[in-house]
Structure formats: structure tokens, C-alpha cells
Scaffold this active site. Structure first.
Site, short mmCIF file in Angstrom:
data_model
loop_
_atom_site.label_atom_id
_atom_site.label_comp_id
_atom_site.label_asym_id
_atom_site.label_seq_id
_atom_site.Cartn_x
_atom_site.Cartn_y
_atom_site.Cartn_z
N THR A 129 -0.44 10.89 -7.37
CA THR A 129 -0.06 9.48 -7.17
C THR A 129 0.62 9.25 -5.82
OG1 THR A 129 1.52 7.81 -7.93
CG2 THR A 129 2.02 10.05 -8.54
N TYR A 153 9.43 9.97 -12.71
CA TYR A 153 7.96 10.02 -12.82
C TYR A 153 7.38 10.78 -11.63
CZ TYR A 153 3.17 8.25 -12.17
OH TYR A 153 1.82 8.14 -11.95
P1 NAP Z 1 -2.14 4.60 -18.53
O1 NAP Z 1 -2.98 3.39 -18.73
O2 NAP Z 1 -0.67 4.51 -18.74
O3 NAP Z 1 -2.73 5.74 -19.49
C1 NAP Z 1 -2.02 6.91 -19.75
C2 NAP Z 1 -2.77 7.69 -20.79
O4 NAP Z 1 -2.07 8.93 -21.03
C3 NAP Z 1 -2.90 6.99 -22.15
O5 NAP Z 1 -4.18 7.25 -22.66
C4 NAP Z 1 -1.85 7.70 -22.99
O6 NAP Z 1 -2.14 7.71 -24.36
C5 NAP Z 1 -1.99 9.11 -22.44
N1 NAP Z 1 -0.86 9.98 -22.75
C6 NAP Z 1 0.44 9.76 -22.50
N2 NAP Z 1 1.18 10.79 -22.93
C7 NAP Z 1 0.32 11.68 -23.49
C8 NAP Z 1 0.48 12.92 -24.14
N3 NAP Z 1 1.69 13.46 -24.32
N4 NAP Z 1 -0.62 13.56 -24.60
C9 NAP Z 1 -1.85 13.01 -24.44
N5 NAP Z 1 -2.06 11.82 -23.84
C10 NAP Z 1 -0.98 11.16 -23.38
O7 NAP Z 1 -2.35 5.20 -17.05
P2 NAP Z 1 -3.55 4.93 -16.02
O8 NAP Z 1 -3.19 3.75 -15.19
O9 NAP Z 1 -4.83 4.98 -16.73
O10 NAP Z 1 -3.40 6.19 -15.06
C11 NAP Z 1 -4.11 7.40 -15.31
C12 NAP Z 1 -3.40 8.54 -14.62
O11 NAP Z 1 -3.33 8.29 -13.22
C13 NAP Z 1 -1.96 8.74 -15.08
O12 NAP Z 1 -1.68 10.13 -15.03
C14 NAP Z 1 -1.15 8.01 -14.01
O13 NAP Z 1 0.15 8.54 -13.92
C15 NAP Z 1 -1.98 8.30 -12.79
N6 NAP Z 1 -1.91 7.30 -11.73
C16 NAP Z 1 -2.11 5.99 -12.00
C17 NAP Z 1 -2.05 5.07 -10.97
C18 NAP Z 1 -2.30 3.61 -11.23
O14 NAP Z 1 -1.99 2.79 -10.35
N7 NAP Z 1 -2.90 3.23 -12.34
C19 NAP Z 1 -1.81 5.48 -9.65
C20 NAP Z 1 -1.66 6.85 -9.41
C21 NAP Z 1 -1.72 7.75 -10.44
P3 NAP Z 1 -1.58 6.59 -25.38
O15 NAP Z 1 -2.61 5.51 -25.40
O16 NAP Z 1 -1.48 7.34 -26.65
O17 NAP Z 1 -0.26 6.14 -24.86
#
Ligand code: NAP
Ligand code: GDP
Length: 343
Positions: A129, A153
Site C-alpha cells: 500500500t 496499519y
Molecule cells: P477490504 O474491502 O477491506 O477487504 C478486506 C478483506 O479482507 C475482506 O474480504 C475481509 O473479510 C478480509 N479479511 C480481513 N481480516 C481477515 C482475516 N483475519 N482472515 C481472512 N480474511 C480477512 O479491502 P480492499 O479495499 O479490498 O483491499 C484489498 C487489500 O489491498 C487489503 O489488504 C488492503 O489493505 C490493500 N490495499 C487496499 C487499498 C485500497 O485503496 N483499497 C490500497 C492499498 C492496499 P470480511 O469480509 O470477513 O471482513
């Protein structure tokens, strides 16, 4: 006679999240067999991704549980692993620093350990990220920018990022990291400012007084006075569209060697500009509806975060397709449609 190509398999953690849902849809179109790690919840729906459920192999599990990760990776030997699962919300990471370190940091390490011992041929994508750059003094940021995490985070993501590089170098594993800048969509959680704003705009436009949707941290998206409460309007981010970004993840695993890639638009906007774009999309004036609540101002702010994506553009040919204005309008339109059904 035409030779039949082998169906590829992908194991996705975080499949219920924004990126996991877009990535699964993208890979399904490419005929992948998909295994998705799903946390057991009392409500088993997948939200606006439920329509794809029948095409997926969903497996109950948790990134906190090494045994379950080992079991699935040993059994399915996936060609590709996308580790998207995380406690992904910066603000919340100050309230849940230990859970964040465990799920977001150690969770990745558990995947790398399982790959090292049980399926070393699997190619791994690790979701890094722009928050890694935290209190940066360099603008824009690229793969060489110093890592300076500014919140729990980002610290957890830094552990995962460094371990990805260490496991790549030490054990010859194919682990690539995508240093993704903020990316949004109609599937973004309302915990994030873009969706919080698009939901509030739609609620205000439709004059919703009952059935006001939930916003950040499970609170109503509009307060008792019908206002949208925000924190730092001067914060600067590089906002792209999630569906564009999942293609970059897949491209990274097609490359000849594992590497680190920044994925961004290269364009910076403030939260104030985001408000302006979202409210004006429906003819509303943001100044009439937004108030500042210190609750949403962070103990330390990061940025300005703006990415230089020239490496992925020149190496893999990826570039963003969706503009900031298109993205914001898409989110407002989707929330208007969704909330009309609530009236
Ligand atoms: P998100 O919508 O918050 O999705 C996070 C996912 O992780 C959800 O499916 C959640 O499941 C799952 N999760 C959380 N804790 C877990 C655990 N202990 N075991 C298994 N699954 C777990 O995030 P996103 O926006 O799709 O982002 C995807 C990834 O990219 C993340 O790692 C985030 O930190 C990273 N990222 C995102 C951005 C952005 O702008 N979106 C930018 C840079 C990096 P539940 O549905 O059960 O909660
Ligand atoms: P982040 O970049 O991953 O933390 O994504 P967010 O969408 O949560 O926050 C983006 C920026 O918006 C940060 O600089 C926040 O400080 C700023 N911001 C301003 N007001 C708010 C708010 O009410 N909620 C959130 N989540 N962020 C806000």
C-alpha cells in the site's frame, strides 16, 4: 489438433472485500478455478458480490490460523495466490492495533511460510500500500521511496512488504508486491472517505430521513442534523478505480520475475475536491452539507500520497483507464440507484 490449455487456479484471501470481488470476476472471465478464503460470519451473504457465489469455491478460514492456510494450500496447490485479506482501515488500526498487526502483517507471513513449505511453485501477489510511504517528504512516490509508516496499519503492511522481499530473495519464491495507491468503487466500504461521501450525497439528494444508510464505523452516514461529518479536508490522495487496479495484480504474476510495482494514477486531489466532485454531480453544494468532526481527524496524517507508476507502465504495459471525475460520478450514481430501493 488444437492443444487444450490447462485451467489455472487462484487462491484469493479477502474475496469478500472490494478488490477480492473485482479480482474474482476478472479471473472468472479468464476461466480460472477460484478458491476464496471466507471468514465465518453470522450473516453469510457476500453483499453486492453475491451473484458470483455459484462460480466460486468458498472455503471457511482465517488468516490468523496457520493450520487452515496450510491445509488449503497443501490440498489445492494453486497456481496463483492473491493475499488481499487484511484489516484494511487506517483509522480503525488505532483502535485495533494488535488485530491489525496479526491479520494484516502476520497473516501475510503465514501465507509466505505455507508457500515456502507446501507449494513453493505458487506465484504470490501481496497487497502492499501507499500507506508504506506514510510521513513521506518525496512527491510523487515510487518503488524506491523510503518506507516511513505512520500508523499501525502501515506498520503491519510494512512487515508483510519486507517479508515478501526477504522470502523472495532468501528462498527464491515468486512473491510480487503491488504498492497500490487508494482505489475506490461502488463496492468500497463506507469506512473510507470516498464511499462515505457518495452515500451521503445520495441520501441527501433523495431526502432520506428514515433508512439513512450506515457510514464509517457503523455510524449513520448523516448526523442528527442531517449533515455529513468529515475530518481533514486538506488530506491529499491519488484515487483510482479498483477494477482497473486488479488487472495490474494479475499482470504482475504474468511477469518473468517477481518484483515490486507502484499502481497509481499519478493525479492528486484533496478530500475537499472529492466532496466538490461528488456533491456537484447531483447539483448540490457541498458547503451546505459538510461539517468537521474532530473524531475523524487522525492522530497523524499521511501524504500527500501520489504515485509514480512509470515502472509498471514500461515493464507490464499497465495504465489507469478511469478518471477521478468518472470514478466519483460512478460511485454517486450507484449509491443513488441503491438508495432509491430503500425509500
Ligand atoms: P477490504 O474491502 O477491506 O477487504 C478486506 C478483506 O479482507 C475482506 O474480504 C475481509 O473479510 C478480509 N479479511 C480481513 N481480516 C481477515 C482475516 N483475519 N482472515 C481472512 N480474511 C480477512 O479491502 P480492499 O479495499 O479490498 O483491499 C484489498 C487489500 O489491498 C487489503 O489488504 C488492503 O489493505 C490493500 N490495499 C487496499 C487499498 C485500497 O485503496 N483499497 C490500497 C492499498 C492496499 P470480511 O469480509 O470477513 O471482513
Ligand atoms: P486511507 O488513505 O486508506 O486512510 O483511506 P480513507 O478513505 O479512510 O482516508 C483518505 C483520507 O481522507 C485520509 O487522509 C483521511 O484523513 C481523510 N479523511 C477526511 N475526513 C475523513 C473521514 O471522515 N473519514 C475517512 N475515512 N477519511 C477522512
Amino acid at each position: 489438433m488444437a492443444t487444450k490449455t490447462k485451467t489455472k487456479s487462484a487462491f484469493i484471501t479477502g474475496i469478500t472485500g472490494q478488490d477480492g470481488s473485482y479480482l474474482a470476476e476478472f479471473l472468472l472471465k479468464k476461466n480460472y478455478k477460484i478458491y476464496g478464503l471466507l471468514r465465518r460470519k453470522s450473516d453469510p451473504t457476500l453483499g453486492n458480490f453475491d451473484h458470483s457465489r455459484k462460480h466460486l469455491n468458498l472455503l471457511y478460514g482465517d488468516l490468523a490460523d496457520q493450520a487452515c492456510i496450510n491445509m488449503y494450500l497443501a490440498k489445492y496447490q494453486p497456481d496463483e495466490i492473491y493475499n488481499l485479506g487484511a484489516q484494511s482501515h487506517v483509522h480503525e488500526s488505532w483502535h485495533q492495533p494488535l488485530a491489525t498487526a496479526d491479520q494484516t502483517g502476520m497473516g501475510a507471513l503465514r501465507i509466505f511460510e505455507a508457500v515456502r513449505n507446501l507449494c513453493p511453485q505458487s506465484r504470490v501477489y501481496q497487497a502492499s500500500t501507499s500507506e508504506l510511504f506514510g510521513e513521506t517528504r518525496e512527491v510523487p512516490q515510487d518503488e524506491e521511496t523510503q518506507i516511513r509508516p505512520a500508523n499501525p496499519y502501515a506498520a503491519a503492511k510494512a512487515l508483510a512488504h519486507f517479508d515478501a522481499q526477504i522470502y523472495r530473495r532468501s528462498f527464491g519464491l515468486f512473491i510480487s508486491t503491488g504498492i497500490l495507491f487508494n482505489h475506490e468503487s461502488p463496492r468500497r466500504s463506507p469506512d473510507f472517505v470516498s464511499r462515505k461521501i457518495s452515500l451521503a450525497v445520495a441520501a441527501l439528494k433523495l431526502g432520506l430521513h428514515k433508512n439513512i444508510p450506515l457510514g464509517e464505523s457503523g455510524q449513520s452516514v448523516l448526523n442528527h442534523q442531517g449533515k455529513l461529518e468529515l475530518g481533514n479536508l486538506d488530506a491529499k490522495r491519488d484515487w483510482g478505480y479498483a477494477a482497473d487496479y486488479v488487472e495490474a495484480m494479475w499482470m504482475m504474476l504474468r511477469h518473468t520475475e517477481p518484483d515490486d510495482f507502484v499502481v497509481a494514477t499519478g493525479k492528486v486531489h484533496t478530500v475537499r475536491q472529492l466532496c466538490q466532485a461528488a456533491f456537484s454531480a447531483t447539483g448540490l453544494k457541498w458547503q451546505d452539507h459538510v461539517v468537521i468532526n474532530p473524531q475523524w481527524v487522525r492522530p497523524t496524517e499521511t501524504g500527500p500520497l501520489v504515485g509514480d507508476y512509470k515502472k509498471i507502465r514500461s515493464t507490464l504495459g499497465w495504465k489507469p483507464k478511469t478518471t477521478f471525475k468518472q470514478l466519483v460520478e460512478m460511485m454517486v450514481t450507484a449509491d443513488l440507484k441503491r438508495l432509491r430501493q430503500l425509500r
